[in-house]
Scaffold this active site. Structure first.
Site, mmCIF file in Angstrom:
data_model
loop_
_atom_site.group_PDB
_atom_site.id
_atom_site.type_symbol
_atom_site.label_atom_id
_atom_site.label_comp_id
_atom_site.label_asym_id
_atom_site.label_seq_id
_atom_site.Cartn_x
_atom_site.Cartn_y
_atom_site.Cartn_z
ATOM 1 N N GLU A 273 2.260 1.672 -3.460
ATOM 2 C CA GLU A 273 1.231 2.087 -4.421
ATOM 3 C C GLU A 273 0.843 3.550 -4.241
ATOM 4 O O GLU A 273 0.669 4.276 -5.211
ATOM 5 C CB GLU A 273 -0.027 1.221 -4.279
ATOM 6 C CG GLU A 273 0.113 -0.168 -4.883
ATOM 7 C CD GLU A 273 -1.116 -1.052 -4.657
ATOM 8 O OE1 GLU A 273 -1.020 -2.242 -4.959
ATOM 9 O OE2 GLU A 273 -2.151 -0.550 -4.166
ATOM 10 N N GLU A 274 0.692 3.975 -2.993
ATOM 11 C CA GLU A 274 0.179 5.328 -2.749
ATOM 12 C C GLU A 274 1.259 6.399 -2.853
ATOM 13 O O GLU A 274 0.964 7.536 -3.209
ATOM 14 C CB GLU A 274 -0.502 5.407 -1.370
ATOM 15 C CG GLU A 274 -1.768 4.561 -1.307
ATOM 16 C CD GLU A 274 -2.643 4.860 -0.086
ATOM 17 O OE1 GLU A 274 -2.239 5.659 0.780
ATOM 18 O OE2 GLU A 274 -3.741 4.278 -0.010
ATOM 19 N N GLU B 197 0.824 -1.212 0.000
ATOM 20 C CA GLU B 197 0.000 0.000 0.000
ATOM 21 C C GLU B 197 0.860 1.264 0.000
ATOM 22 O O GLU B 197 0.552 2.231 -0.698
ATOM 23 C CB GLU B 197 -0.954 0.015 1.202
ATOM 24 C CG GLU B 197 -2.132 -0.941 1.083
ATOM 25 C CD GLU B 197 -3.204 -0.477 0.079
ATOM 26 O OE1 GLU B 197 -3.152 0.682 -0.391
ATOM 27 O OE2 GLU B 197 -4.092 -1.281 -0.236
#
Lengths: 270, 270
Positions: free
Chosen positions: A162-163, A159
């Protein structure tokens, strides 16, 4: 004699092939490659239930691929109900001995989320602003949902990448909270993971992220939204304590369980 | 004029009532009290999808009570698939903009279990033998499944009471493991909870329990099944370390989250 034999074949009832489970039940796996009309399915189902009842069977499971959706109602008419569904199939169940309560095991009940606490070498925390949701306008820790089959420690790393484009490695699980009646009424576990960054230049990649940056810890913790609930305040306090090396969370250890299956144990090192 | 008006009423297409969600989608809650035949449902569904497409809607949710199981196939024929099911309903989804991937959120992915570590005043551990399963013949910690909506700390207390009649209070969460591809392919979290007994006389109440007793910790930890896998050995070692006051797990603190919702935070006290 010939005609008698034929007659006896005619009245022979067709029964579904079933696998016996270890709890006195049977499992029928309907095949999408074997189309069947409603009437034939319904007739075979009635005959099969009578047969299983005579054999003292209890629970009946029918797995119906979505290609056989036209058969759902036949099972429901016979008293089946829904156990669970995935995109490609529906699992129906029926309990033969009506006089005793069923013992069908429950399906998945919880959604799992993570929040990532990433500190850089200057003691700044990695934060994002989301484009939609309750926390718009507030700098928050990167968060996300743990997929089925995904390890909590890996989901946190994924995460954050990805962010924000920041590569990290898992350090410790600091805390978690359990809440109920979230999305669809599911219960929910949310794990705060501390991660160590391996690079520092932010490359915001997610269409859902408005902004991402490194922020002084005190500034993050002093935001009004963070102080709005006791829970978010406590989580921020735990992060501050961790930054000051006043807190030890659980480590993740890849180990081997039953039947040599790999799994992570989250605990203190002993 | 009268006949013209009637004609225009005849070609007016009926559209399902839908709630708009916050993500550009619509939700249709079919009512079991409002029976509908297959053809009418199918026709209205086609018209509704065209209407929602024109309005730029993306995700379509249809919640079908089990009483309307005869309508499942009409939705599947229109390209709907299963999102999830509970005993009384099936949730179907359809994604209108085929050129972009759907963003439907996942349903519950994990089952949650507990194992209870209960020590009496003599340093003996509460153990049970199960009537069926992999661990028959081995003395093991009481275990069980956490229900949807149930707190982990409460589930541990409930399971110990149900299996052994011992009343307890939650002390600490010592460790947990995550594993995948368990029952039905679900992922699985298993939390080891330490509990303090409030009474000591065992009253085995569960039909699934063969025997229950207090056992010296060393004897429990030396069983061959406990030493068969690295995971079970490590969990036993954590329990031994806890008994010797060499280990601190997470406390459970009842706190308040977003919208004043009560929830438990599991962490160290700071």
């Amino acid at each position: 004699m010939d005609s008698f034999e034929e007659a006896s074949i005619d009245i022979k009832m067709e029964i579904f092939e079933a696998i016996e489970d270890n709890y006195g039940g049977v499992i029928v796996n309907m095949k999408k490659e074997e189309p069947m009309d409603f009437l034939k399915f319904h007739t075979m189902l009635k005959a099969s239930i009578s047969f299983w009842r005579l054999k003292g069977k209890k629970g009946v499971w029918i797995k119906l691929p979505i290609e056989l959706a036209h058969l759902v109602n036949a099972a429901v008419k016979e008293g089946f109900w829904y156990h669970h569904a995935e995109a490609t199939y529906l699992m129906l169940v029926y309990w033969i001995p009506h006089e005793i309560p069923h013992t069908f095991p429950a399906y998945a009940s919880h959604r799992i989320g993570i929040g990532a606490f990433v500190l850089n070498q200057d003691g700044q925390v990695l934060v994002v602003k989301e484009k939609s949701g309750d926390m718009t306008g507030t700098w928050k820790l990167p968060t996300g949902v743990v997929d089925e089959g995904e390890d909590i420690c890996m989901a946190a790393v994924r995460e954050v990448q990805e962010e924000t484009g920041i590569e990290t490695e898992f350090v410790e699980l600091l805390a978690f909270r359990q809440s109920h009646k979230s999305f669809f009424g599911n219960s929910d576990l949310f794990f705060i993971c501390m991660l160590k960054p391996l690079n520092f230049t932010i490359n915001k990649q997610d269409a859902e992220i408005e902004e991402a940056k490194w922020m002084p810890m005190e500034e993050y913790a002093s935001q009004s939204k963070v102080n709005q609930s006791e829970l978010t305040k406590m989580i921020a306090n735990i992060c501050v304590a961790k930054k000051e090396e006043q807190y030890n969370g659980f480590s993740a250890l890849l180990t081997t369980g039953h039947s040599a299956k790999k799994c992570y144990l989250y605990s203190h090192n002993i």
